[in-house]
Enzyme design. Structure first.
Site, mmCIF file in Angstrom:
data_model
loop_
_atom_site.group_PDB
_atom_site.id
_atom_site.type_symbol
_atom_site.label_atom_id
_atom_site.label_comp_id
_atom_site.label_asym_id
_atom_site.label_seq_id
_atom_site.Cartn_x
_atom_site.Cartn_y
_atom_site.Cartn_z
ATOM 1 N N LYS A 144 32.971 21.898 -1.873
ATOM 2 C CA LYS A 144 32.907 22.671 -3.070
ATOM 3 C C LYS A 144 33.820 23.858 -2.689
ATOM 4 O O LYS A 144 34.729 24.254 -3.516
ATOM 5 C CB LYS A 144 31.583 23.086 -3.092
ATOM 6 N N HIS B 89 24.307 -12.488 -1.368
ATOM 7 C CA HIS B 89 25.185 -13.446 -1.831
ATOM 8 C C HIS B 89 26.724 -12.479 -1.433
ATOM 9 O O HIS B 89 27.676 -12.687 -2.107
ATOM 10 C CB HIS B 89 25.219 -13.717 -3.072
ATOM 11 N N GLU C 282 20.612 13.180 3.624
ATOM 12 C CA GLU C 282 21.116 14.545 3.449
ATOM 13 C C GLU C 282 19.891 15.303 4.277
ATOM 14 O O GLU C 282 20.367 16.312 4.985
ATOM 15 C CB GLU C 282 20.626 15.113 2.084
#
Lengths: 445, 445
Positions: A416, A302, A281
């Site tokens: 948003k 793995h 961010e």
């Protein structure tokens, strides 16, 4: 003092020593611009001095009262109001919850919009005593606001409105906002989020300290660890935060565009998640920034090990490990030895883990992946405090060197705004009309 | 049938329709080379036909016997012997474990080398009845071999060797290997891992089916879902696996080098982990392959959202969502409305989640991130079976188009060889000497 160490020796030969020296000079200038508040985003530098705060008594008292009144604490928050507390609590908790164990158990909510999750959470809490710690600067962020509405109503129904008031603590803006106003009106105990500290840098405010203390962990030691790292780093040109910032920046400029933070301890998973927010961010803007990815080793050797070993050579790897486990367990001898493990018999499990770590670092460096490494002497609140402060400072330095404002996050609003337009939120009428036209023209969305 | 759907409309305008048509032609050829076994790695194509198997009775019986004899099942495995079962079990379980709940609880071990974890696991199991399911083709993979040694000894100590034998099931090679031999000697019930199925493609063998059935979930529906997807895809040029492989390959060729698999349901986290191994280990070789990363939304919109929205334009995003939640929960009305959420009152929580998803997809596409999307009608064993088969087939097609052998993983051995050399494993004497010299010359490693 047990000090977190950083090893940057194995960014060579991918970066030459001369190049690294030059970038460290730049990093020193960037660090000075932070402490002198001459950098971009300099109205959000409060985090630099959080370890120096002395006011912990109120948090200690609130934590004790929460622990006295309930067995479960639901911490409601998202992003920077969630990941720091979770990282510390998971790092210091047992891997297995004892349902009848002592102390206060912390659960999390408000970090997504999961209908199944909330239905199951309320079922779980139906016959349990619980309290709420709601963390939101504004009080209107959708995810925690929905969770708090649901859980506040449920708590009031369970214990009545008066007792619910005593069991709710709000961490929010000191002077304004929906949660501030509600807390005033209801008489909740409140703690303030400082104005000059952004969410992802707020671990050492009540945002992180209160849930950590309520969970029974030593939040003061966390602060002390951060203060110790701050001392180590202040204006010193060879501190680990500066070297880490310089090393990863030098590699980024060479075309290493993905950084994998790989831990060798199962309890560090959420430290990595916190780190991903901190760096992603802060740096990911203006079409720039290292892509932050996480790995839990040896588990993910793995799964992602093949890619790291032989995929495109655009990866750098940063290892975090812990020198000494808290517990002791040796590998037993087996007379049959069909699994051929007797060459390890008598050895501690962690000795094998350490050779896996060393073997992995060598293999990845040989495969063309530059390596950096952090080592915590032990996993405790003090060393975690050191590590968090180190990462925050390194992130500030990295962001300044990248040329962006490391302390804003303008891109987070886009989804948003679309969501509010789609949901018809008051004030979004024009955006609502626009997005509907867009959808009609878009086909399948 | 409720069918998983795939939307590739929003890879445009990043890829032109003509380019996409051409790549789909290539993908069709690649798919044919899989079903005709003319591709690279064609000795490891057994997974293509696993959904057609009819032999489930033995697994059902073993699962019932395990459930009858113990409350906890510790599943021991790593990588492909771990992630598939975990993905299905976490997707279908409650988010909160009821300590006194019915049925068998599954715990995991052998997926790392954590000394604290094993000490805490044994503490947890001290007063509980448990059984073991150990999954390893060879029986000598370090992580599960250590875990099995510790847990087998602990179980024998708790219930005696005879009863322990009845509580241990081994999933391993049909004819050879350390675990096969031990199981024969001790008389454990065993299930075979087929020779022509690699670890990351083994979910639909006993490797995945047995733990899933023991946890009380419908492993037969999982197989049926996979069979349905196989039918849908067989030699059809417009199936979702082929389109997904073609879309991501077309984007990769345009410079989109990181794929984020982003789910909008909290229980899909480990499906993403499984997917990361599937694609990362299949494609990440010869310095090629898309970097697979995961995200849990909306949680990670508040950590990685900024980077996705405004960071370097090298990301593609693939969304997984679930049309209908299992549970029902509406957002309550609040007379005070200080949180300003009353515009959502009466709406189901998932309706908000859906608008968050749509708003996010629009925002990211507008920001320059090509978007693909899978939609499960419901989250159940059948739709998961469809999704897993779809991903496996898409992975085979993608790998063929990339020009690598998607079914090997040569790079995974490098860290193991170093580790064995460092630990002085018999047979590694020369490597031991070599690595010690290397370490002496390396400085700080």
């Amino acid at each position: 003092m047990q000090t977190v160490t950083f090893d940057s020796a194995h960014i060579h030969p991918f970066v030459s020593p001369d190049e690294f020296t030059a970038v460290r000079q730049e990093a020193f200038t960037a660090q000075q611009s932070l402490f002198r508040a001459t950098c971009r985003g300099n109205d959000f530098l409060g985090w630099l001095d959080l370890p120096l705060q002395a006011d912990f008594a109120g948090i200690r008292q609130a934590a004790e009262e929460l622990r006295a009144c309930a067995r479960y604490l639901v911490v409601i928050g998202i992003g920077g109001s969630y990941l720091g507390a979770r990282a510390v609590i998971e790092a210091l908790s047992s891997s297995f919850r004892h349902p009848d164990g002592e102390g206060m158990q912390v659960l999390f909510a408000g970090h997504h919009i999961g209908e199944d999750y909330y239905a199951e959470l309320l079922d779980f809490l139906a016959d349990k005593s619980f309290a709420l710690c709601v963390i939101s600067k504004s009080g209107t962020t959708t995810e925690p606001a929905i969770a708090f509405r649901l859980l506040k109503a449920y708590l009031e129904q369970q214990v009545g409105r008066d007792e619910a008031r005593r069991r709710i603590v709000a961490v929010t803006d000191a002077a304004r906002g929906a949660l501030h106003d509600l807390a005033q009106q209801e008489g909740y105990r409140t703690f303030a989020i400082p104005d000059n500290v952004g969410g992802r840098f707020s671990l050492l405010t009540p945002v992180g300290l209160l849930p950590i203390a309520a969970a029974g962990f030593d939040a003061e030691a966390l602060l002390a660890g951060a203060a110790a790292m701050r001392s180590l780093c202040t204006d010193c040109p060879d501190n680990p935060a500066l070297r880490y910032a310089a090393a990863r920046t030098a590699l980024y400029r060479k075309g290493y565009s993905v950084e994998i933070l790989a831990n060798f301890h199962t309890k560090l998973h959420y430290v990595t998640e916190w780190w991903k927010q901190l760096f992603g961010e802060s740096e990911g803007k203006e079409h720039r920034g290292i892509f932050p990815a996480g790995a839990d080793f040896t588990t993910d050797l793995h799964s992602m090990g093949q890619y790291i070993q032989q995929g495109p050579r655009t990866l750098m790897e940063t290892v975090i490990s812990v020198s000494s486990p808290c517990r002791r367990m040796a590998i037993p001898h087996d007379p049959g030895n069909l699994d051929r493990l007797n060459f390890l018999a008598g050895m501690r499990v962690d000795e094998v883990n350490k050779m896996a770590e060393l073997g992995t670092r060598i293999a990845h460096i040989d495969g063309g992946v530059p390596n950096m490494a952090f080592r915590l002497p032990e996993l405790n609140a003090h060393t975690l405090g050191q590590l968090f402060y180190l990462f925050e400072l390194a992130c500030g330095i990295s962001g300044c060197m990248l040329g962006v404002n490391p302390f804003d996050q303008p891109g987070v609003e886009d989804y948003k705004n679309n969501m509010f337009a789609l949901l018809g939120k008051p004030g979004y009428e024009q955006a609502s009309r626009d997005i509907k036209i867009k959808l009609e023209n878009s086909g399948t969305l």
